[in-house]
Design an enzyme around this catalytic site. Structure first.
Site, PDB file in Angstrom:
ATOM      1  N   ASP A 161     -12.207 -35.837 -33.741  1.00 19.69           N
ATOM      2  CA  ASP A 161     -11.694 -34.547 -34.237  1.00 19.69           C
ATOM      3  C   ASP A 161     -10.809 -33.796 -33.262  1.00 19.69           C
ATOM      4  O   ASP A 161     -10.478 -32.635 -33.505  1.00 19.69           O
ATOM      5  CB  ASP A 161     -12.864 -33.653 -34.662  1.00 19.69           C
ATOM      6  CG  ASP A 161     -13.778 -33.297 -33.498  1.00 19.69           C
ATOM      7  OD1 ASP A 161     -13.765 -34.023 -32.479  1.00 19.69           O
ATOM      8  OD2 ASP A 161     -14.515 -32.306 -33.609  1.00 19.69           O
ATOM      9  N   GLU A 162     -10.405 -34.409 -32.172  1.00 17.83           N
ATOM     10  CA  GLU A 162      -9.484 -33.706 -31.273  1.00 17.83           C
ATOM     11  C   GLU A 162      -8.606 -34.690 -30.520  1.00 17.83           C
ATOM     12  O   GLU A 162      -8.980 -35.841 -30.290  1.00 17.83           O
ATOM     13  CB  GLU A 162     -10.234 -32.797 -30.296  1.00 17.83           C
ATOM     14  CG  GLU A 162     -11.152 -33.508 -29.328  1.00 17.83           C
ATOM     15  CD  GLU A 162     -11.750 -32.559 -28.307  1.00 17.83           C
ATOM     16  OE1 GLU A 162     -11.020 -31.694 -27.764  1.00 17.83           O
ATOM     17  OE2 GLU A 162     -12.961 -32.693 -28.030  1.00 17.83           O
ATOM     18  N   ASP A 167      -7.630 -29.408 -32.283  1.00 16.56           N
ATOM     19  CA  ASP A 167      -9.085 -29.517 -32.385  1.00 16.56           C
ATOM     20  C   ASP A 167      -9.499 -29.095 -33.796  1.00 16.56           C
ATOM     21  O   ASP A 167      -9.268 -27.954 -34.198  1.00 16.56           O
ATOM     22  CB  ASP A 167      -9.743 -28.611 -31.335  1.00 16.56           C
ATOM     23  CG  ASP A 167     -11.239 -28.842 -31.205  1.00 16.56           C
ATOM     24  OD1 ASP A 167     -11.742 -29.822 -31.793  1.00 16.56           O
ATOM     25  OD2 ASP A 167     -11.906 -28.055 -30.520  1.00 16.56           O
TER      26      ASP A 167
END
Length: 354
Positions: free
Chosen positions: A105-106, A10
């Protein structure tokens, strides 16, 4: 017995961190990536300096400005974030091709059989974090475990730039000690209901039988029963077709007052907006779900001629609620779902979302 090796990566305050990396004047000050306060904007990401004031994603920009008058609002550059996300993904692919992106983003990574033969998920996570830092000048946090649920929670434990490993022998004790509100997938309303039932930690949840959980929470009770025992067999999926994005809440006590219902629906709409933004998609159909105290359920739909933008979800949802045949009946659940995605159109319109 062999265990899967799952990593959840993350990025730390991703959009804001990219902006601070690319613009030195933004470093060390509170910034918000999102819409302007005078345009009914929403916070997409807040820098850690802004988070110190209580600002968080999906909060209205006006509220963010109230919390921190000196906060700087930065317009999102989605084309840049997508490019950086692709660079991050290429780093992941050095170690495994079993990657399940959750947003820009993860992502989950299954490194049970890693390409480089490293063998240790912890070492792989360290190498990935180091590559992101040295090559992209950004930081990421990682959680390592034998299943997705625990890896996801672990990645959030020591942010920013954290690395947390929860091994198989520790999983049950870890979940038993975990506060209910920290359980991934349990929102504020469900946590409040659980607290009213004297369920505050995983250990309290573990005392309830499967049938009891099903009676209290419906089919999600099966998930609660398994997960509190460390059982999560969900595989890391390399492709998932996205059909809808939504959120719903079952209330601790039934609601009847219009203002209460509108307030709750606004909160649900904020969660839907956050999830749409994270997935970088827009849809043309919005569905309102209402479940009454007697468990009877109705839905109402609205389909836009083009796409429903982020700042329209709440307003259209409230319109559907006002038009629904409620007739003063007590309501136990509200939900909103966006569907009929048009990825190409949504990408063309990303820069105007805020």
């Amino acid at each position: 017995m062999s265990f899967r090796k799952i990593i959840h990566v993350d990025m730390d305050a991703f959009y804001a961190s990219v902006e601070q990396r690319d613009n030195p004047t933004y470093r060390g000050i509170p910034i918000v990536v999102g819409g302007q306060p005078d345009q009914r904007g929403v916070v997409a990401t807040a820098s850690y300096e802004a988070r110190a004031y209580g600002i968080h994603s999906a909060m209205s920009s006006r509220k963010a400005q109230q919390l921190c008058p000196q906060v700087l609002f930065v317009r999102p550059r989605f084309e840049v974030y997508k490019s950086v996300s692709n660079q991050i993904r290429s780093i992941f692919h050095r170690y495994t091709d079993i990657i399940e992106p959750l947003s820009l983003d993860e992502a989950y990574l299954d490194v049970s059989e890693d390409k480089l033969g490293i063998g240790s998920a912890i070492e792989i996570a360290k190498e990935i974090k180091n590559a992101i830092r040295t090559e992209l000048h950004l930081t990421a946090s990682a959680g390592v475990s034998t299943n997705k649920f625990v890896a996801k929670i672990a990645s959030d434990m020591n942010k920013p730039d954290g690395l947390t490993f929860i091994g198989p022998s520790r999983i049950e004790a870890f979940i038993e000690a975990l506060p209910i509100q920290k359980f991934y997938g349990i929102g504020k309303v469900t946590a409040k209901k659980m607290n009213s039932l004297q369920i505050y930690k995983g250990a309290d949840l573990k005392k309830l039988s499967r049938d009891h959980l099903l009676n209290l929470f419906g089919k999600v009770g099966n998930f609660y029963y398994d997960i509190v025992r460390g059982i999560d067999e969900r595989p890391v999926q390399t492709f998932r077709e996205l059909k809808s994005i939504g959120a719903e809440d079952t209330f601790t006590s039934d609601l009847m007052e219009e203002q209460e219902l509108m307030t709750e629906l606004k909160l649900i709409a904020q969660r839907v907006v956050k999830r749409l933004e994270a997935k970088q998609v827009l849809g043309s159909t919005l569905t309102l779900k209402i479940k009454f105290a007697d468990f009877k359920q109705i839905t109402r739909n609205y389909t836009h001629s083009n796409l429903i933008h982020l700042d329209q979800v709440e307003a259209f949802g409230l319109d559907l609620l006002k038009a629904a045949p409620i007739d003063g009946k007590p309501i136990r659940l509200l939900g909103l779902t966006v569907s009929n995605f048009n990825i190409a159109k949504s990408e063309d319109n990303q820069l105007s979302l805020f």
